[in-house]
Design an enzyme around this catalytic site. Structure first.
Site, PDB file in Angstrom:
ATOM      1  N   HIS A 353       0.799  -1.231   0.000  1.00 58.63           N
ATOM      2  CA  HIS A 353       0.000   0.000   0.000  1.00 58.63           C
ATOM      3  C   HIS A 353       0.821   1.266   0.000  1.00 58.63           C
ATOM      4  CE1 HIS A 353      -3.913  -1.935   0.812  1.00 58.63           C
ATOM      5  NE2 HIS A 353      -3.151  -2.852   1.393  1.00 58.63           N
ATOM      6  N   LYS A 541      -8.635  13.745   4.868  1.00 62.89           N
ATOM      7  CA  LYS A 541      -7.735  12.590   4.817  1.00 62.89           C
ATOM      8  C   LYS A 541      -6.738  12.733   5.967  1.00 62.89           C
ATOM      9  CE  LYS A 541      -6.660  14.013   0.568  1.00 62.89           C
ATOM     10  NZ  LYS A 541      -6.869  12.793  -0.167  1.00 62.89           N
ATOM     11  N   ARG A 542      -5.963  11.687   6.262  1.00 63.64           N
ATOM     12  CA  ARG A 542      -4.931  11.820   7.289  1.00 63.64           C
ATOM     13  C   ARG A 542      -4.012  12.990   6.960  1.00 63.64           C
ATOM     14  NH1 ARG A 542      -4.370   7.976  11.553  1.00 63.64           N
ATOM     15  NH2 ARG A 542      -2.393   9.024  11.948  1.00 63.64           N
ATOM     16  N   LYS A 547       0.541  14.473   1.339  1.00 62.63           N
ATOM     17  CA  LYS A 547      -0.831  14.763   0.898  1.00 62.63           C
ATOM     18  C   LYS A 547      -1.047  16.266   0.676  1.00 62.63           C
ATOM     19  CE  LYS A 547      -2.671  10.677   3.330  1.00 62.63           C
ATOM     20  NZ  LYS A 547      -3.345   9.824   2.328  1.00 62.63           N
ATOM     21  N   THR A 649      -8.580   6.522  -1.707  1.00 62.15           N
ATOM     22  CA  THR A 649      -9.922   5.962  -1.856  1.00 62.15           C
ATOM     23  C   THR A 649     -10.961   7.030  -1.530  1.00 62.15           C
ATOM     24  OG1 THR A 649      -9.576   5.053   0.355  1.00 62.15           O
ATOM     25  CG2 THR A 649      -9.440   3.516  -1.485  1.00 62.15           C
ATOM     26  N   LYS A 653     -14.820   8.193  -3.143  1.00 65.65           N
ATOM     27  CA  LYS A 653     -16.053   8.462  -2.379  1.00 65.65           C
ATOM     28  C   LYS A 653     -16.636   9.823  -2.768  1.00 65.65           C
ATOM     29  CE  LYS A 653     -13.916   5.769   1.232  1.00 65.65           C
ATOM     30  NZ  LYS A 653     -13.004   5.836   2.399  1.00 65.65           N
TER      31      LYS A 653
HETATM   32  C1  26Q Z   1       3.598   0.018  10.031  1.00 62.50           C
HETATM   33  C2  26Q Z   1       4.530  -0.376  10.956  1.00 62.50           C
HETATM   34  C3  26Q Z   1       4.675   0.346  12.132  1.00 62.50           C
HETATM   35  C4  26Q Z   1       3.846   1.455  12.360  1.00 62.50           C
HETATM   36  C5  26Q Z   1       2.899   1.830  11.437  1.00 62.50           C
HETATM   37  C6  26Q Z   1       2.778   1.115  10.251  1.00 62.50           C
HETATM   38  C7  26Q Z   1       1.771   1.518   9.261  1.00 62.50           C
HETATM   39  C8  26Q Z   1       0.452   1.737   9.648  1.00 62.50           C
HETATM   40  C9  26Q Z   1      -0.496   2.117   8.738  1.00 62.50           C
HETATM   41  C10 26Q Z   1       2.098   1.668   7.940  1.00 62.50           C
HETATM   42  C11 26Q Z   1       1.150   2.052   7.020  1.00 62.50           C
HETATM   43  C12 26Q Z   1      -0.161   2.281   7.416  1.00 62.50           C
HETATM   44  C13 26Q Z   1      -1.205   2.684   6.502  1.00 62.50           C
HETATM   45  C14 26Q Z   1      -1.036   2.826   5.212  1.00 62.50           C
HETATM   46  C15 26Q Z   1      -2.130   3.264   4.357  1.00 62.50           C
HETATM   47  O1  26Q Z   1      -3.224   3.529   4.800  1.00 62.50           O
HETATM   48  N1  26Q Z   1      -1.887   3.347   3.051  1.00 62.50           N
HETATM   49  C16 26Q Z   1      -2.914   3.775   2.149  1.00 62.50           C
HETATM   50  O2  26Q Z   1      -3.582   2.627   1.665  1.00 62.50           O
HETATM   51  C17 26Q Z   1      -4.717   2.980   0.892  1.00 62.50           C
HETATM   52  C18 26Q Z   1      -5.439   1.698   0.528  1.00 62.50           C
HETATM   53  O3  26Q Z   1      -4.697   0.976  -0.395  1.00 62.50           O
HETATM   54  C19 26Q Z   1      -4.295   3.780  -0.324  1.00 62.50           C
HETATM   55  O4  26Q Z   1      -5.446   4.187  -1.002  1.00 62.50           O
HETATM   56  C20 26Q Z   1      -3.476   5.000   0.097  1.00 62.50           C
HETATM   57  O5  26Q Z   1      -2.975   5.663  -1.040  1.00 62.50           O
HETATM   58  C21 26Q Z   1      -2.333   4.566   0.994  1.00 62.50           C
HETATM   59  O6  26Q Z   1      -1.642   5.701   1.493  1.00 62.50           O
END
Ligand code: 26Q
Length: 810
Positions: A353, A541-542, A547, A649, A653
């Site tokens: 992702h 968004k976050r 972003k 995503t 929406k």
């Molecule tokens: C991993 C290890 C340690 C701490 C945190 C994490 C971690 C947590 C959450 C790494 C990544 C995330 C989240 C990633 C994320 O939400 N990515 C998004 O995924 C969406 C669905 O595929 C995409 O639409 C977005 O573009 C992408 O940013």
């Protein structure tokens, strides 16, 4: 008795048996719980029957493993999918309540950070709707993503106690608990039956499954969301207790149960924390053990596992499930390494992702070995064999092999583990898949081209249209019938009406009503008065630098300056709405939130601008706020630096709800552009080729742009010249510095200054279009009518065709 009367009876009975209350004496919360319990009863029968049929029909099941599931509320969503909403609304009305009020009693299950977690939730809805047998596997965090408030212009985090005194949708099954082992030492013993692995001195934690049904639309096969909760081996250590060491006697329990206590709030950023590794092993080990146990109980033989089980791992967080399966097959089922590896490689698939290096998961070898000694050895062996294979294929190519190695520089690289072992590896948009092949995993792609594919993300149009936007849903039903709810392809039939003036008028009236709904919500929640006549321009968004919320802010300061210059020009009123949570440890992101609120205080209070532009920060963005916010949006801000947003995503929406995208050619924006055509979207900014080129030649010089562009300079100067109302004179010089003067080639990493002028131009074009009301409404309707392919039903169909090969329940 008619259906409404039956429902009323059922609710009354639940109120009596669960709370000893009547409709007259019950609180709204109790009414909510009673409704939920009634609906749960309806679901459970079907759910049990379906799960039995999966076995009798010999169907393969998908296990979607994810550290996050951002489910939101379930009540009304389930009602819609079961065609019960109208009847419940009528029953509640007879009781003197409204469905809206009862719905609000449910807390969001916010067990995720953002896109990745919400994707998992949308996928479960689509899997259930398509009757494909599926289980989502994750962690039952006692506290979900923090709740956000803005105090004195800054983000303040509060705990999210979403379970309260019980979550009505779950069924806990302590009988099915699984033991998970941490730490200890490994001993290898050769005995007459071969090598035996003995794990000693470990400590154990029990994993209790909590199952939640996920109902599909007109479906016979509810999906299961299985969340594991940590329980200590014993409540009290009597050895300590009897010696009078009371606190110590309870400590171990606390330490074990902390594993499923709270979701880490970092999104797209990794910080090798040991407790997080414990969380990941905890839920993956429990899942793998229970999958294998189930399979053996049903089919007797582990060798046939790949015929009945397929696993998708949502990013690398569940990647330790791979060596865990090897462990169970070798140590417990006593299969050979080769047999175990073949089964494991067939069963697992990996979705990536993110391409940002700071989000790639790595663990220090030492910490890993100490916590998971047996798993560590298995990964070592996987890597040893993998590198031998590479060495045969690429003799002498040390650099390549070290880039591909699973362990290097004292770290375990989870993404390399996944790509080396898994059957398929997919990206989440066309562009992202391409970047995986040509950049992030280039060596792997050359070696195993058949593993790689792209499957563009999707969103469930049941929640994001039918639930979030009932008015628009009814309008669409009037024109094309309700078939589109089950079959997303039918939504395109709406294209026939995008020139029909009656349709467009109704479409526009609904947008207006949704703006009003949002205005009422914000007034109630935050006491903010929205200008309902202004264009609603939304970025939700976050909060993350890539972003580029900051780009939007700088643009607003620029518009502010322009209005001050010509206060009497015929400006189009515009409300800029932001919604974003920042990871609590991400200082710069929190500072950008502070900036947004400072800019809001400036423009909303300046008599020269307050009737023209308005800036509002919407607190505590989550699934339920999104459901109110998105249907009210007119412009959808999707302005990430090209090449950084894997897919996005939220963009889908907004489009589905008739907002028009103002965005860069990044992630799935590119596919939105293809779907609506160049005249129905506002695109700006550097392309990925432009960025690659600047990166290759190190030719980007933000300072030069700053020198040349006066209005940009004037906008940025507002960050430091004392214009912004801030407490304790905390201006925004850090942000200013980071755009211009940081380490020569580190400043403005996200090309904000580069994209500034084309962004302004695209924004002006959008505003100009907005003032041609009929044209605007037509474009908005084209966006809704073209959004069908972004249904997660389409994504799931592709996953199934190219990866899973599941058959639907008959
Ligand atoms: C991993 C290890 C340690 C701490 C945190 C994490 C971690 C947590 C959450 C790494 C990544 C995330 C989240 C990633 C994320 O939400 N990515 C998004 O995924 C969406 C669905 O595929 C995409 O639409 C977005 O573009 C992408 O940013």
């Amino acid at each position: 008795m008619n259906k409404v009367e039956i429902i009323k009876n059922n609710i009354s009975r639940k109120l009596k048996s669960n709370f000893g209350k009547t409709v007259k004496t019950a609180t709204s919360e109790q009414i909510y719980k009673a409704c939920a319990l009634c609906i749960r009863d309806d679901i459970v029968d079907e759910w049990m029957e379906a799960n039995t049929k999966v076995k009798t029909q010999g169907l393969k099941r998908l296990y979607y493993m994810s550290a996050e599931f951002l489910m939101g509320r379930a009540l009304v969503n389930n009602m819609i999918n079961m065609h019960l909403k109208e009847d419940y609304a009528a029953a509640l009305k007879d009781f003197g309540f409204t469905l809206e009020n009862i719905e609000e009693q449910e807390s969001d299950a916010g067990l995720g950070n953002g896109g990745l977690g919400r994707l998992a939730a949308c996928f479960l809805d689509s899997l259930a709707t398509l009757d494909l047998p599926a289980t989502g596997c994750g962690i039952r965090y006692e506290y979900g993503l923090f709740k956000q408030r803005i105090l004195d212009g800054e983000q303040v985090e509060m705990e999210d106690d979403w379970i309260g005194d019980g979550y009505v949708w779950e069924i806990q099954d302590p009988e099915e608990q699984v033991e998970v082992r941490f730490g200890g030492d490994i001993e290898e013993k050769w005995e007459e039956n071969g090598l035996n692995i003995i794990h000693k001195n470990y400590y154990k934690v029990f994993a209790i499954p909590c199952d939640i049904p996920v109902v599909g639309y007109e479906s016979k096969m509810p999906a299961t969301l299985r969340l594991w909760s940590a329980r200590a081996e014993k409540n009290l250590d009597l050895n300590y207790f009897n010696r009078g060491e009371y606190i110590r006697s309870m400590q171990e329990k606390e330490l074990s149960e902390v594993i499923s206590k709270v979701l880490y709030p970092e999104d797209n950023h990794e910080q090798g924390r040991q407790l997080r590794l414990k969380q990941f092993y905890f839920f993956t080990s429990a899942t793998i053990q229970s999958i294998i146990k189930q399979h053996k109980a049903t089919y007797g033989d582990v060798h046939t596992l790949p015929d009945y089980v397929v696993i998708q791992i949502n990013d690398t967080h569940p990647a330790i499930a791979i060596p865990e399966m090897m462990r169970v097959l070798i140590d417990e089922e006593r299969l050979s390494w080769e047999e175990s590896y073949e089964i494991t490689s067939k069963v697992f698939n990996y979705t990536n992702h993110t391409i940002m290096s700071e989000a790639l998961e790595r663990w220090p070898e030492q910490m890993f070995e100490k916590l998971l000694p047996r798993i560590y050895r298995i990964i070592k062996t996987i890597n040893g064999r993998f590198c031998d294979m590479l060495w045969n294929k690429y003799p002498g190519e040390w650099d390549k092999i070290s880039r591909m190695s699973i362990i290097a520089y004292d770290e375990i690289r989870m993404a390399n583990l996944c790509v080396a072992v898994c059957n398929k590896v997919n990206g989440v948009s066309m562009l992202h898949a391409d970047i995986l092949k040509t950049k992030v995993f280039r060596d792997f792609y050359v070696t195993f081209p058949q593993k790689f594919l792209g499957i563009t993300n999707g969103i469930t149009h049941r929640r994001w249209l039918a639930k979030a936007n009932p008015l628009l849903t009814d309008l669409i039903k009037d024109y094309i019938g309700d078939g589109f709810i089950k079959d997303y392809r039918e939504l395109s039939r709406l294209k026939e009406y995008v020139d029909d003036s009656r349709f467009l008028e109704e479409f526009a009236a609904i947008k207006k009503a949704n703006k009003k709904r949002l205005a009422e919500y914000l007034y109630k929640k935050q006491g903010v008065v929205l200008n309902e006549n202004a264009i609603f321009d939304v970025q939700a968004k976050r909060l993350h630098e890539y972003k580029r919320q900051l780009l939007k802010v700088v643009q607003i300061l620029h518009i502010y300056n322009k209005i001050l210059e010509k206060p009497d020009k015929n400006w189009t009123p515009c409300s800029f709405l932001f919604a974003a949570k920042a990871s609590p440890g991400y200082t710069k992101a929190k500072n950008i939130i502070r900036l947004i609120n400072a800019v809001a205080a400036l423009v909303n209070n300046d008599p020269k601008t307050k009737d023209i532009i308005q800036v509002v920060f919407i607190e505590n963005y989550g699934v339920s706020t999104a459901e109110i916010l998105i249907p009210a949006a007119e412009i959808s801000e999707q302005i990430s630096t090209a090449g950084r947003e894997a897919s996005g995503t939220g963009n889908m929406k907004f489009m589905l709800n008739g907002a028009i995208t103002l965005g860069t050619m990044d992630g799935a924006n590119i596919e939105i552009y293809d779907a609506v055509g160049p005249n129905n979207i506002f695109i700006f900014g550097a392309s990925i080729d432009d960025i690659n080129c600047m990166e290759k030649f190190n030719s980007y010089k933000p300072g030069e742009i700053f020198e040349k562009n006066e209005s940009l300079r004037n906008a940025l100067t507002r960050l430091i010249d004392g214009t912004l109302p801030v407490s304790h004179d905390r201006q925004f010089s850090d942000i200013y510095q980071s755009l211009l003067f940081e380490d020569y080639d580190k400043s403005d990493k996200y090309y904000l200054l580069y994209d500034f002028s084309s962004y302004n131009e695209a924004f002006s074009n959008a505003i100009e279009k907005y003032n041609q009301k009929d044209e605007w409404n037509k474009i908005a309707a084209i966006n809704t009518a073209s959004a069908g392919i972004f249904s997660s039903d389409r994504s799931i169909e592709e996953y199934n065709k190219f990866i899973w090969n599941l058959r639907p329940l008959k």
